[in-house]
Design an enzyme around this catalytic site. Structure first.
Site, PDB file in Angstrom:
ATOM      1  CG  MET A  96      11.135  23.936  -0.976  1.00  0.00           C
ATOM      2  SD  MET A  96      10.550  25.221  -1.261  1.00  0.00           S
ATOM      3  CE  MET A  96       8.794  26.645  -0.914  1.00  0.00           C
ATOM      4  CE  LYS A 135      -0.547  -0.175   4.895  1.00  0.00           C
ATOM      5  NZ  LYS A 135      -0.979  -0.082   6.209  1.00  0.00           N
ATOM      6  CE1 TYR A 173      14.308  31.485   5.256  1.00  0.00           C
ATOM      7  CE2 TYR A 173      15.229  29.497   4.499  1.00  0.00           C
ATOM      8  CZ  TYR A 173      14.908  30.893   4.168  1.00  0.00           C
ATOM      9  OH  TYR A 173      14.581  31.048   2.549  1.00  0.00           O
TER      10      TYR A 173
HETATM   11  C1  LIG Z   1      -0.431  -1.631   6.661  1.00  0.00           C
HETATM   12  C2  LIG Z   1      -1.105  -2.583   7.279  1.00  0.00           C
HETATM   13  C3  LIG Z   1      -0.117  -3.661   8.080  1.00  0.00           C
HETATM   14  C4  LIG Z   1       1.471  -3.429   7.750  1.00  0.00           C
HETATM   15  O1  LIG Z   1       1.577  -2.792   8.964  1.00  0.00           O
HETATM   16  P1  LIG Z   1       3.303  -2.942   9.326  1.00  0.00           P
HETATM   17  O2  LIG Z   1       3.574  -2.006  10.759  1.00  0.00           O
HETATM   18  O3  LIG Z   1       3.966  -1.817   8.344  1.00  0.00           O
HETATM   19  O4  LIG Z   1       3.911  -3.956   9.110  1.00  0.00           O
HETATM   20  C5  LIG Z   1      -1.441  -5.230   7.981  1.00  0.00           C
HETATM   21  N1  LIG Z   1      -1.886  -5.124   8.251  1.00  0.00           N
HETATM   22  C6  LIG Z   1      -2.579  -4.390   7.809  1.00  0.00           C
HETATM   23  C7  LIG Z   1      -4.557  -4.272   8.383  1.00  0.00           C
HETATM   24  C8  LIG Z   1      -2.715  -3.174   7.365  1.00  0.00           C
HETATM   25  O5  LIG Z   1      -2.804  -1.624   7.291  1.00  0.00           O
END
Ligand SMILES: *Cc1c(COP(=O)(O)O)cnc(C)c1O
Length: 364
Positions: free
Chosen positions: A303, A37, A255
């Protein structure tokens, strides 16, 4: 676009594969979803999928459109939609493309069963809220879901939950207890573990684990290095020195003038700033390496630039290579350490790398 400005994100697909194998070896009785994801946590969804396509048991992500794109690219493994469907259109795609689908509420169940699903076999991950209180069925809502599911025999169910504190002091015991309470005499498949639970709590392994961050070579635990867990960094953010300043005592940097030289020092200016995704909150003293030598940032991140101390690296002039995080020329700068200094986690650093940063894939 490859620009001549020296910043690059270098990606090592072999390290993703190594880390995935480590996840599998750490949970040898389980299958493992490769969580890709968020554009594979900023590493590039397709790069991660390509690295793992020969080995992953399945891929997990959020958007139905991305899942369909994986199918169209010839991915035959199971694909899990981690937040389930958002529309009737998604529900039809789930059936058509044989996607595995989280169901975390009654509305999603109705969307799925209201689609062509009733005539096709369907794989769902029924999500239980065991204490995180984001998504999932509870004792009061679960009975109704089971009632509906009992009437559609072609639905194949896995029970899942997600841990809030698998990396912390409280661990998983309370949530695991609630899970077992909600599951009752369930003997079917279960999926519980994220990276932290996978590595620390073998009792959570179940049928499918869901490693995310560990695939990208960062540690799920504050204070425990990725290296000590056997993980290899996948992303190296690198750039170069584009300016050098000699500071006298009392000179300020950047800055707000938040840093004042207390002794004469040599300052290097690095082509990397918060518009590249480097955390603006990283304070003076955040680890960085120049020509493989560890040093520290100085003053506020701006930046397009940040500054670092070159006093003890006299050979470093304009063009000297800089490692912001990842594998350096000699040794590494763990993204976890940069994140800790900036009060965040490596997950956020990886996801924040900006589109303007050109990506180089090792071996390509
Ligand atoms: C993102 C996610 C994971 C992975 O989690 P990590 O901490 O990156 O290993 C597992 N299960 C679900 C439902 C997630 O949304």
């Amino acid at each position: 676009m490859k620009t001549s400005r020296p910043i690059r994100a270098r990606i090592a697909p072999a390290a993703i594969l190594h880390n995935y194998r480590l996840a599998r070896e750490s949970a040898p009785q389980s299958k493992a979803w490769a969580v890709v994801k968020a554009n594979a946590y900023g590493h590039g969804q397709w790069r991660a999928v390509e690295a793992l396509r020969g080995e992953a048991d399945g891929f997990a992500l959020l958007e139905c459109e991305n899942a369909v794109a994986l199918r169209e690219a010839g991915i035959t493994q199971p694909i899990l939609l981690l937040e389930g469907v958002f529309s009737a259109r998604d529900a039809r795609a789930v059936v058509e493309h044989r996607l595995t689908c989280v169901v975390h509420c009654q509305e999603q169940l109705e969307l799925l069963l209201g689609s062509a699903a009733v005539v096709a076999p369907l794989s769902i991950y029924l999500k239980l809220n065991t204490g995180m209180n984001r998504l999932g069925f509870t004792a009061t809502t679960l009975a109704r879901a089971w009632q509906i599911l009992r009437e559609v025999p072609q639905v194949d169910v896995t029970l899942m939950t997600h841990f809030a504190e698998a990396d912390g002091e409280r661990g998983v015991s309370e949530q695991l207890e609630r899970f077992n309470g909600l599951a009752g005499d369930w003997r079917g498949p279960v999926s519980l573990a994220n990276s932290a639970a996978l590595l620390r709590h073998p009792s959570t392994h179940g049928d499918w684990v869901r490693p995310g961050i560990m695939l990208y070579g960062a540690s799920p635990f504050a204070g425990i290095s990725a290296e000590s867990l056997g993980l290899r960094p996948v992303m190296t953010l690198e750039s170069a020195i584009i300016g050098v300043q000699e500071l006298a005592v009392g000179d300020r940097v950047g800055y707000g003038g938040t840093f004042t030289a207390e002794q004469p020092m040599r300052l290097g200016i690095v082509a990397c700033g918060y518009a590249d995704g480097y955390p603006r909150h990283a304070p003076s003293g955040t680890p960085i390496a120049v020509m493989g030598q560890p040093t520290k940032t100085v003053g506020r991140v701006s930046m397009d630039m940040l500054a670092c101390d070159l006093s003890h690296i006299p050979a470093a002039g304009i063009g000297a290579p800089v490692t912001l995080w990842g594998n350096g020329i000699a040794g590494s700068v763990p993204a976890d350490d940069v994140a800790a200094a900036a009060g965040t986690i490596a997950y956020e650093l990886f996801c924040a790398v900006a589109p303007r940063v050109p990506v180089i894939v090792d071996g390509k």
